[in-house]
Design an enzyme around this catalytic site. Structure first.
Site, PDB file in Angstrom:
ATOM      1  N   ASP A  29       0.819  -1.325   0.122  1.00 18.69           N
ATOM      2  CA  ASP A  29       0.091  -0.210  -0.077  1.00 18.69           C
ATOM      3  C   ASP A  29       0.972   1.244  -0.045  1.00 18.69           C
ATOM      4  O   ASP A  29       1.964   1.231   0.615  1.00 18.69           O
ATOM      5  CB  ASP A  29      -0.938   0.019   1.222  1.00 18.69           C
ATOM      6  CG  ASP A  29      -0.283  -0.294   2.636  1.00 18.69           C
ATOM      7  OD1 ASP A  29      -0.017   1.084   3.320  1.00 18.69           O
ATOM      8  OD2 ASP A  29       0.136  -1.130   3.098  1.00 18.69           O
ATOM      9  N   GLU A  56      -8.064   4.790  12.379  1.00 17.98           N
ATOM     10  CA  GLU A  56      -6.680   4.278  13.371  1.00 17.98           C
ATOM     11  C   GLU A  56      -6.576   5.090  14.638  1.00 17.98           C
ATOM     12  O   GLU A  56      -6.294   4.741  15.681  1.00 17.98           O
ATOM     13  CB  GLU A  56      -5.500   4.763  12.624  1.00 17.98           C
ATOM     14  CG  GLU A  56      -5.133   3.692  11.456  1.00 17.98           C
ATOM     15  CD  GLU A  56      -4.015   4.466  10.775  1.00 17.98           C
ATOM     16  OE1 GLU A  56      -3.020   4.696  11.371  1.00 17.98           O
ATOM     17  OE2 GLU A  56      -3.915   4.491   9.259  1.00 17.98           O
TER      18      GLU A  56
END
Length: 287
Positions: free
Chosen positions: A92, A183
Site C-alpha cells: 500500500d 486508526e
C-alpha cells in the site's frame, strides 16, 4: 601462687558454608547464562531460514547501524513470507512514497510476486492525496490489482468524507472494494458517536459503488472497538509485532510490516498478505 591460665573458647571457622555460598552464587550465574544461551539458540533455530537468507545472500552489504536494524526486520519479514507460501502479496502506498516507477514494481526480495496495491485517495473531508491519480494510473498500467482507501478523521463529518472519496475515486471492473482506514479515537465526541459516523461513511460508499467496503485498522483497535459491532464487514489488520507470524483466521488482509523495500519505490513500504491466493483475490474484486 600460680595464676590459672584461662583459655578463651573460640568458635571454629566453618569454611564449608562460605564455599557453599560461593558455589550457589556461581551456580545461579551459570544457570542464567545457560538459559540465555539456550533461548538465543532457540530463536536462531526458529529464524534459521531468514537468518541464512539475509546473512548469506545479502552479506555483501555494509553493516551500518541502519542496515543492522533493517536486517532484524528483514529476517522477520522473510519468516512471515515463508509461512504464507501461496498467499497473495501486495503493498500500500501514498504520497509519502514520492514518485513511484511502477514498471519496476513487480516482486518482493526477487522472489515473491506483488499482485495488488492499495492507494490512498483521500484524507478527511477536504484533502486528496497528492499522488493518487499518478499512482492509480501507474498501478493499472503495471497490471496490478488496485484498490483505493480513505483515511478517516474522527472529528470531521462522516458524510462529507464519504462524498470526497466518491468524487475522487472511480472504480472499474477488477478493482478491489473501497477501504475505510480508521486508526484514531475522537477528541470531541464519544466512541459511540464515532461508530455512528463510521457506519454512515460505510453505508454511503456501499450505496454508491454497490460493494461492501473493507475496514483497515490496527489489531488492538479492532479488538477493542470494532470487532463486535462491525462483524458484517471484512477487515484489513495492521500488526508489526515480532511474535506475530501468521495471519488471523478472521482477517482478510494482514499488513505485517512497514519496513520493506520494493523495486521502483524509494524508502520503506508497507507489505500485506491476503488470506487466500491470487484467484481468490480476484474473486472479491468489483465486477
Amino acid at each position: 601462687m600460680r595464676k590459672k591460665t584461662v583459655r578463651r573458647k573460640t568458635n571454629p571457622v566453618r569454611k564449608s558454608k562460605k564455599k557453599a555460598a560461593v558455589f550457589s552464587g556461581n551456580f545461579l550465574r551459570y544457570s542464567i547464562a545457560a538459559v540465555l544461551v539456550v533461548l538465543l539458540a532457540a530463536i536462531g533455530y526458529h529464524y534459521r531460514g531468514g537468518l541464512a537468507y539475509y546473512f548469506g545472500f545479502k552479506s555483501d552489504k555494509i553493516l551500518t547501524e541502519e542496515n543492522q536494524s533493517k536486517r532484524i526486520s528483514d529476517v522477520r519479514n522473510f519468516q512471515v513470507l515463508q509461512k504464507h507460501e501461496g498467499k497473495s502479496i501486495g503493498i500500500d502506498v501514498s504520497e509519502y512514497q514520492g514518485k513511484i516507477n511502477w514498471s519496476y514494481v513487480d516482486t518482493l526480495e526477487k522472489k515473491y510476486p506483488l499482485h495488488y496495491v492499495f492507494i490512498r485517495a483521500t484524507v478527511g473531508k477536504d484533502r486528496k492525496d497528492r499522488k493518487f491519480q499518478q499512482n492509480w494510473l501507474g498501478a493499472k498500467e503495471n497490471k496490478m490489482i488496485r484498490g483505493a482507501y480513505h483515511y478517516y478523521r474522527p472529528n470531521e463529518n462522516s458524510l462529507e468524507q464519504a462524498e470526497l472519496f466518491i468524487q475522487t475515486v472511480t472504480l472499474k471492473k477488477g478493482d478491489l472494494p473501497p477501504v475505510l482506514d480508521i486508526e484514531k479515537l475522537p477528541k470531541n465526541q464519544s466512541v459511540a458517536n464515532l461508530k455512528i459516523g463510521l457506519k454512515r461513511w460505510l453505508k454511503a460508499v456501499e450505496s454508491h459503488y454497490g460493494v461492501k467496503p473493507i475496514i483497515y485498522t490496527g489489531e488492538r483497535y479492532y479488538d477493542d472497538f470494532l470487532k463486535e459491532e462491525f462483524s458484517d464487514y471484512l477487515f484489513w489488520i495492521a500488526n508489526y509485532n515480532f511474535y506475530r507470524e501468521e495471519i488471523g483466521d478472521d482477517w482478510l488482509f494482514w499488513q505485517f510490516t512497514e519496513k520493506a523495500t520494493v523495486p521502483g519505490i524509494k524508502g520503506k513500504v508497507d507489505v500485506n498478505i491476503y488470506n487466500g491466493d491470487l484467484q481468490q483475490l480476484q474473486f472479491i474484486a468489483v465486477e
